[in-house]
Design a protein around this motif. Structure first.
Motif: not given
Lengths: 236, 236
Positions: B18-21, B55-57, B98-100, B102
């Motif tokens: 997944p992408s993590v932002t 935004g993205f980590v 899929r974006v998780i 935080v």
DNA sequence: TAAATAGTGTCTCTTAGACAATATTAT
DNA sequence: ATAATATTGTCTAAGAGACACTATTTA
């Protein structure tokens, strides 16, 4: 900037993406001690050390579902209290690659564990006292410290402690559970007064007699009680 | 199974990741109202709707650093209170992939914002009342609801409210801040008694006079006070 | 009857909450 | 003087914490 302003035809695979896992801190009360379930690592890094059970989040699976799945794989237990704890994501917390882990904690009554079939790698799984931990892999010591702090904190103002007891329990057992987790002795009369005045448990009507001493009244947790109690701290 | 039992020669890129932002709920008190900073989305999905900045980590960046970076990009502000809120990761919360995310929340004093240079896309950024929100993209309404609940909760037992005020403030201003966030009127004498007995603020020695009425004593937050106060709820 | 555990009541002190009058400034 | 805001104290009720004895069972 940011995910919200990405051009609509972007290709997510262009970005370096971290791996995302869930780790589940499985806690139970056994022999008047707070225990945590740990897994012995077979391979590097941290081979032979103990670690919190966890695994990758599947691409079409919610975080809660992933945590529940990991819990079920390790313990066979479902339908227990589980809550998101914190997300740990320091670069370098896993030496192999960037891994962000969403930590959960689960409270499992000891009697549910007897019923549970052992997980596939049960041989490598073992219970440890939260107050006497072995060396742990990764940043897992930090995660357990955080979990204990959170559990103690929640115990003070919610009814989460019941989740660690069987369906029916005596007030002495409940008090011992609180004392074990909080790490301090509580006055018996004050404890009973507070618990009973909070109206979160009710008598079952029958008593338990095992061993010596006067038989104790059994109580059960009132299902509807949770919401009512969250407003006031039980042990300020 | 899981990340802890992966063979040591595994290739992380084999897995769907997944992408993590990070999303940052930036809160401030302006004109006796609790405001949140939102960004207008230009592209699909949810084009034209408002969203929490995020935004993205980056692959070598901690979650806290990513949140602080996003905050600085949007507001120019650094060194303010910021804390991890919750991680939202339902599949389908972002229709593209899929974006998780935080989620963090930051408390920014209004006077720090005057100094701050507007971010690059300041034109698209705007403050909204937390009590009168526009339609929001993704699950961002849920995130804001969660943030307000957490802020109110923390206000009851920690000193976090000071983070929204300038360095020097009057007791009336402090009380208005609490009333604004909690959404209820507080008794002036009881409020002052509690705040002063908690010994978390101290007189600066000078007074503020603006407009009519008796000048009010200015107070400042005692830096060392945080740890001392966390034990007891201020507004049970 | 001894040992073990369960169960119960009171007093004091602190804190929460309700409540109103006086003080200081600008206009 | 009047309007606006700041500042201050008391009474009551509820809850927290300290504290010791009686009740019921088994061995």
């Amino acid at each position: 900037m940011g995910v919200l302003d990405i051009p609509q035809n972007y290709d997510a695979s262009r970005y370096d993406r971290p791996s995302v896992t869930v780790d589940v801190v499985v806690l139970s009360l056994v022999d008047d001690d707070l225990k945590v379930l740990l897994i012995r690592r077979k391979g590097a890094p941290y081979a032979g050390m103990w670690a919190i059970p966890g695994g990758f989040v599947q691409i079409d699976e919610s975080l809660e579902a992933a945590a529940a799945r990991e819990l079920a794989e390790e313990t066979g237990v479902t339908d227990v209290y589980i809550e998101q704890l914190y997300t740990f994501g320091d670069p370098g917390r896993d030496p192999r690659t960037r891994v962000i882990t969403v930590a959960y904690f689960a409270l499992v009554p000891a009697d549910a564990l007897q019923v549970a079939r052992p997980g596939d790698d049960a041989a490598a799984a073992q219970w440890f006292s939260m107050f006497d931990l072995p060396p742990l892999a990764f940043d897992h010591h930090e995660i357990l410290t955080y979990a204990l702090t959170r559990l103690r904190y929640k115990l003070e103002y919610t009814m989460v402690g019941f989740q660690l007891l069987p369906d029916e329990f005596t007030l002495s057992e409940l008090q011992r559970a609180y004392e074990t987790i909080l790490g301090e002795a509580l006055d018996k009369r004050n404890f009973r007064r507070k618990i009973l005045s909070a109206a979160i448990i009710e008598e079952t009507g029958h008593k338990r007699q095992e061993g010596e001493g006067r038989p104790a009244m059994l109580y059960r947790y009132r299902e509807n009680a949770v919401a009512e109690v969250k407003t006031r701290r039980l042990f300020p």
